[in-house]
Design a protein around this motif. Structure first.
Motif, PDB file in Angstrom:
ATOM      1  N   ARG A  67       0.868  -0.814  -0.029  1.00  0.00           N
ATOM      2  CA  ARG A  67       0.029  -0.136  -0.221  1.00  0.00           C
ATOM      3  C   ARG A  67       0.573   1.272  -0.116  1.00  0.00           C
ATOM      4  O   ARG A  67       1.986   1.032   0.397  1.00  0.00           O
ATOM      5  N   PHE A  68       0.184   2.376  -0.436  1.00  0.00           N
ATOM      6  CA  PHE A  68       0.871   3.680  -0.355  1.00  0.00           C
ATOM      7  C   PHE A  68      -0.064   4.546   0.264  1.00  0.00           C
ATOM      8  O   PHE A  68       0.598   5.667   0.900  1.00  0.00           O
ATOM      9  N   VAL A  69      -1.386   4.213   0.570  1.00  0.00           N
ATOM     10  CA  VAL A  69      -2.332   5.143   1.369  1.00  0.00           C
ATOM     11  C   VAL A  69      -3.045   4.391   2.447  1.00  0.00           C
ATOM     12  O   VAL A  69      -3.231   3.394   2.374  1.00  0.00           O
ATOM     13  N   ASP A  70      -2.465   4.988   3.551  1.00  0.00           N
ATOM     14  CA  ASP A  70      -3.153   4.475   4.783  1.00  0.00           C
ATOM     15  C   ASP A  70      -4.487   4.559   4.876  1.00  0.00           C
ATOM     16  O   ASP A  70      -5.469   5.057   4.394  1.00  0.00           O
ATOM     17  N   GLN A  95      -4.093   8.992   4.094  1.00  0.00           N
ATOM     18  CA  GLN A  95      -2.561   9.841   3.832  1.00  0.00           C
ATOM     19  C   GLN A  95      -1.683   9.106   2.935  1.00  0.00           C
ATOM     20  O   GLN A  95      -1.774   7.578   3.142  1.00  0.00           O
ATOM     21  N   PHE A  96      -1.258   9.546   1.980  1.00  0.00           N
ATOM     22  CA  PHE A  96      -0.418   9.339   1.178  1.00  0.00           C
ATOM     23  C   PHE A  96       0.992   9.007   1.767  1.00  0.00           C
ATOM     24  O   PHE A  96       1.631   9.976   2.287  1.00  0.00           O
ATOM     25  N   HIS A  97       1.767   7.830   1.435  1.00  0.00           N
ATOM     26  CA  HIS A  97       3.296   7.674   2.083  1.00  0.00           C
ATOM     27  C   HIS A  97       3.842   7.218   0.714  1.00  0.00           C
ATOM     28  O   HIS A  97       3.697   6.605   0.175  1.00  0.00           O
ATOM     29  N   PHE A  98       5.104   8.054   0.709  1.00  0.00           N
ATOM     30  CA  PHE A  98       5.962   7.719  -0.392  1.00  0.00           C
ATOM     31  C   PHE A  98       6.764   6.200  -0.338  1.00  0.00           C
ATOM     32  O   PHE A  98       6.658   5.377  -1.199  1.00  0.00           O
ATOM     33  N   ARG A  99       6.840   6.099   1.018  1.00  0.00           N
ATOM     34  CA  ARG A  99       7.510   4.722   1.230  1.00  0.00           C
ATOM     35  C   ARG A  99       6.304   3.441   1.333  1.00  0.00           C
ATOM     36  O   ARG A  99       5.217   3.641   2.235  1.00  0.00           O
ATOM     37  N   PHE A 150       4.182   0.260   2.359  1.00  0.00           N
ATOM     38  CA  PHE A 150       3.947  -0.579   3.476  1.00  0.00           C
ATOM     39  C   PHE A 150       3.062  -1.634   3.616  1.00  0.00           C
ATOM     40  O   PHE A 150       2.238  -1.571   2.259  1.00  0.00           O
ATOM     41  N   PRO A 204       6.626  -0.641   7.274  1.00  0.00           N
ATOM     42  CA  PRO A 204       7.000  -0.130   6.027  1.00  0.00           C
ATOM     43  C   PRO A 204       8.001  -0.883   5.187  1.00  0.00           C
ATOM     44  O   PRO A 204       8.911  -1.846   5.896  1.00  0.00           O
TER      45      PRO A 204
END
Lengths: 368, 307, 271
Positions: free
Chosen positions: A64-67, A71-75, A77, A103
């Protein structure tokens, strides 16, 4: 059109090949797949034998990139999997626990391995910190908690290479015997012809089974690997030998071959300068189309439990786990190696078709 | 008002390829009059076979055509062949019915697994509703017309039992059995020995006189042209160089290319002054001449050229 | 004029069927002998037997080599090798007779390599010379056969045959696949090479018009046997055999006033 005239035959073949979009696609796919297989220790996050007791028969995890909060995460997870036992069916059920993200780390140190069995290393393309409780199973796990993604990659190395090595052996036998038969003719031809007829009349599967069963179980994995390859190619060369023989017979009468003989060229010059190059493209095509047959042979034997055996991992060996109905319903991700086999076989066939069209030196570029 | 069986007007055929398009025909126009033999003569690449394939609508999909091909069958409305739809019922009527074709290779045009008689009768059954017996009887009559002897027994034989010349006779019989108004012969004698060729040429000519139909005869051999044709169309590089009666064109050629063709024939000695004007028409020479087909009188047309 | 080739009682059969039946003839140096006949007359088998591309059953093919008379039919493949330099062949099909995967340079250089002649730079120079001789551009050397037209390929074929400086050249229908204007050019080339190099041609053809123009002597074959032979003028003006007459009457004349007559095959019974 005039610029076409300046090109070499191989360049023209490339131009013809380029028109086959599917063949190009297949070629790219195979290149990627073979690269992955070649570096499978580095690409896979775990070793094929490593067990994760916290995730038995776990389904594939989403990267995933979006929790959960949007929220968007570059890393990227993954979420932890929470195991529950269904009180009605007593089955294990996994549910994503969105409160604990793990992550992914790239090029980080993880489980130590030896690249190609030689170079000790411990960096992986991607992994989850092994010191923590997290884990990543992109393709899920099997009944012993082994990572399917890693196993599919390690299996690819064996299955894909057996195709190439087997076809290489087949080609060697086929060209040698077919070439002798076609060029020398007479008694040699008759003997080779009779041998191919006998071999072709024997049903392959029972014979493979008999021979494979005769392989000593005490053999090391690597010896078994070559044993199985040898068995597969021992019966695969006959078709190729016939084709090579037919080509040789036809080409012996071609004007440019007669011309070379009348110039005083000896047999080896006629064969290696004139005849072999003229159907090398044909041989490459035939070989490409023969690779899937080889792979399917290996898969069939391993699936039946008489080819490669654990601890060797091949796609056929992996599919052994998927032999019953229950597996297909409960843990369908164990069939993933089968999907890889299908796609790879199709890719080889598409590539072979493209090569066949490109190989004809006189097929025009203007069609279509 | 045009009163020819077939008129080709400004026919352009272009083949699309990956590396651009190639113009096989560049505004070709000529007529095939009723009850006559018109020969189209040219070397390889002149577009003579493309023309005949365009008439039969046998060009591949990559070909783009423009211009008109009009067939005016006797007792019927004219048909614009070039704009017919592939599924139009007239198409089926056209091929093998109104127009039929004889190809160069007598080996491959017959099915090797069927008897000669059945194959010829099949051609009848494709276009007319008659009984099997009637079709076979017609086939026998036609085979006799093309000069086969002992027809009864030959009809039960297979193509491999026939010589090349006999096969070509059978193919001509198949082409003529539905009484087409136009017979297209694409190099029908090129693959044959010279003695067989002579016999086939005499046969085609006598059958044309007897059946009173028209023949479009495609060849590269001016000797064959002289022997068979009433009218000649000389083609080069997808264009018509010269048309006229066979005497006009062969006895007093006007266009340098025609002269070049004639002087290239082995055993032909051309007067020296004519010879020099034919030079420069070597292999692959560019057109370099005029673009207009001018009327030279007496039903004759010659493309303009610079002297 | 000295004799170059003396064929005596040459026989060849395939599967019990005689295709060349006891054929004898002589060829003088620097002349052209035309061999005409229709398909199945055995003319191709005859010349291929002379070249030892196929092995004849019996008879002798005596050749006056630079080292004296030799019977080609008795020589082993190894003993034949030096003679291959003297006897060469030009094929019919300019498409099939050149290896599509070799450049013109490689094609022309091959005979020199096989016979171990010269070093690399000498061979390159020799190829350039021979290309000039057959009126091809020097830049042709780096191209592949498919880059050439039919007539140009035939020139490459001629160059390959001539690069070893042969004395006897067999032309097996060498111009019959070409367009008539190209055919005229190639015939001109062959004629000028003959007068320049003193070549002797065995010219196999089915087109009598070409033979009449190009050859000195002619040999008419029918069903594996020679039915008539002699100087071209003699045979064409005054044919003695019915079959020769039939062949001549079948030639389509380019004069529309000289019409073909229906052929008379009656009385033509040959064994």
């Amino acid at each position: 059109m005039s610029e076409l005239r300046e090109l070499s035959p191989s360049r023209l073949a490339w131009l013809r090949f380029r028109r086959h979009r599917l063949a190009i696609l297949a070629a790219c796919f195979l290149v990627v797949l073979y690269t992955l297989a070649a570096f499978c220790e580095f690409i896979s996050p775990y070793t094929p034998e490593q067990r994760n007791v916290r995730a038995i028969n776990a389904p594939p995890m989403d990267i995933r990139f979006v929790d959960a909060q949007g929220q968007f995460h570059f890393r990227p997870f993954v979420y932890d999997l929470k195991l529950t036992i269904n009180p009605d069916t007593w089955m294990r059920e996994y549910e994503e626990d969105s409160s604990t993200p793990y992550p992914l780390r790239f090029f980080a140190k993880g489980v130590p391995y030896e690249l190609w069995g030689l170079v000790p290393a411990e960096r992986h393309l991607f992994s989850v910190d092994p010191r923590g409780p997290g884990y990543i199973h992109w393709f899920g796990t099997d009944s012993l908690g082994r990572d399917m993604f890693s196993r599919v990659l390690y299996g690819a190395r064996v299955s894909l290479s057996i195709g190439i090595v087997g076809v290489g052996l087949t080609l060697f036998l086929g060209i040698l015997l077919g070439g002798f038969a076609g060029y020398l003719g007479g008694i040699v031809d008759s003997v080779v012809q009779r041998i191919t007829e006998v071999l072709q009349s024997i049903p392959t599967l029972p014979l493979w089974m008999a021979l494979s069963a005769a392989l000593p179980t005490a053999w090391s994995p690597i010896t078994t690997y070559f044993g199985v390859t040898l068995i597969l190619s021992l019966f695969g060369w006959t078709t190729l030998a016939r084709q090579v023989r037919g080509r040789f017979l036809a080409m012996r009468e071609e004007d440019f071959v007669v011309a070379a003989r009348l110039l005083g060229a000896n047999d080896s010059r006629v064969i290696f300068r004139h005849m072999l190059p003229s159907f090398s493209s044909h041989i490459i095509t035939t070989a490409t189309l023969a690779v899937p047959a080889m792979m399917l042979g290996e898969t069939a034997l391993s699936f039946l439990g008489i080819g490669l055996r654990a601890p060797v991992v091949s796609w056929g060996v992996l599919l052994q786990q998927a032999q019953n109905y229950q597996v297909i319903v409960m843990t369908p991700w164990l069939l993933l190696p089968g999907a890889f086999i299908v796609v790879t076989v199709i890719a080889f066939n598409l590539l072979g078709d493209g090569l066949r069209d490109a190989a004809d030196p006189y097929s025009s570029l203007s069609e279509k | 008002m045009n009163d020819s069986l077939l008129s080709i007007e400004d026919l352009i055929v272009e083949f699309k390829t990956e590396l651009g398009s190639v113009k096989a025909l560049k505004e070709v126009s000529f007529d095939v009059p009723y009850s006559s033999i018109t020969a189209v003569v040219g070397e390889s690449g002149s577009g003579k076979s493309v023309t005949s394939n365009a008439i039969m609508r046998l060009l591949p999909d990559s070909a783009q055509t423009s211009g008109e091909i009009i067939l005016r069958p006797q007792g019927r409305e004219p048909i614009a062949i070039n704009s017919l739809d592939e599924r139009d019922p007239q198409m089926q009527e056209l091929r093998g019915g109104l127009v039929s074709m004889v190809f160069q290779e007598p080996m491959t045009a017959l099915s090797p697994v069927h008897r000669i008689g059945d194959q010829v009768a099949e051609a009848v059954l494709c276009h007319r509703k008659v009984s099997q017996e009637a079709a076979l009887a017609e086939a026998a009559a036609m085979l006799e017309q093309v000069g086969l002897t002992e027809v009864e027994s030959k009809m039960r034989m297979y193509p491999f039992e026939f010589s090349g010349g006999m096969r070509q006779r059978v193919i001509i019989a198949m082409a003529l059995i539905c009484n087409p108004q136009l017979l297209i012969c694409d190099e029908p004698t090129t693959a044959l020995d010279v003695t067989i060729q002579a016999e086939i040429l005499v046969l085609i000519k006598s059958l044309q006189r007897k059946l009173n139909n028209s023949v479009l005869f495609i060849t590269h051999d001016l000797g064959v042209v002289a022997q068979i044709a009433d009218r000649v169309v000389v083609m080069y590089d997808g264009q018509v160089m010269e048309t006229g009666s066979v005497r006009q064109v062969l006895k007093s050629p006007q266009h340098p290319y025609t002269l070049h063709l004639l002087s290239s024939m082995p055993g032909i000695k051309i007067v020296e002054e004519l010879q020099t004007s034919s030079e420069g028409w070597a292999e692959g020479a560019p057109m370099g001449s005029g673009t207009v087909l001018g009327d030279a009188g007496g039903g004759r047309q010659v493309r303009e050229f610079s002297k | 004029m000295s004799q170059l080739l003396k064929v005596t009682d040459l026989c060849k059969s395939f599967a019990g069927q005689g295709v060349v039946k006891s054929v004898s003839f002589d060829v003088n140096e620097s002349t052209t002998l035309g061999i005409v006949g229709e398909s199945g007359s055995g003319k191709t088998s005859l010349v291929r037997s002379i070249l030892r591309a196929i092995d004849p059953d019996s008879g002798s093919v005596r050749y006056n080599s630079r080292e004296g008379w030799q019977n080609l039919n008795e020589l082993s493949a190894k003993a034949l090798l030096p003679l291959r330099r003297e006897i060469q062949m030009i094929f019919q099909d300019p498409f099939a007779s050149l290896n599509p995967r070799m450049t013109v340079q490689a094609i022309l250089e091959e005979p020199l390599i096989i016979h171990g002649l010269g070093d690399k730079s000498w061979r390159k120079q020799r190829v350039a010379e021979i290309l000039e001789k057959v009126q091809l551009d020097a830049s042709s050397a780096s191209r592949f056969p498919h880059a050439f037209s039919g007539g140009q390929r035939q020139r490459v074929g001629i160059a390959r045959a001539l690069i070893l400086e042969p004395r006897l050249v067999v032309c097996d229908e060498s111009v019959s696949a070409l367009d008539v204007s190209v055919q005229a050019q190639i015939l001109d080339l062959l004629a000028s090479l003959q007068s320049e190099l003193g070549l002797t041609y065995l010219f196999v053809a089915h087109d009598l018009r070409v033979v009449r123009e190009f050859c000195d002597d002619v040999l008419v074959m029918y069903a594996g046997s020679i039915v008539e032979q002699g100087p071209v003028a003699e045979i064409f003006e005054n044919p003695q055999h019915d079959y020769t007459r039939l062949l001549l009457s079948a030639i389509p004349s380019p004069d529309p006033d000289e019409k073909l007559e229906p052929l008379d095959r009656e009385g033509l019974l040959l064994e």
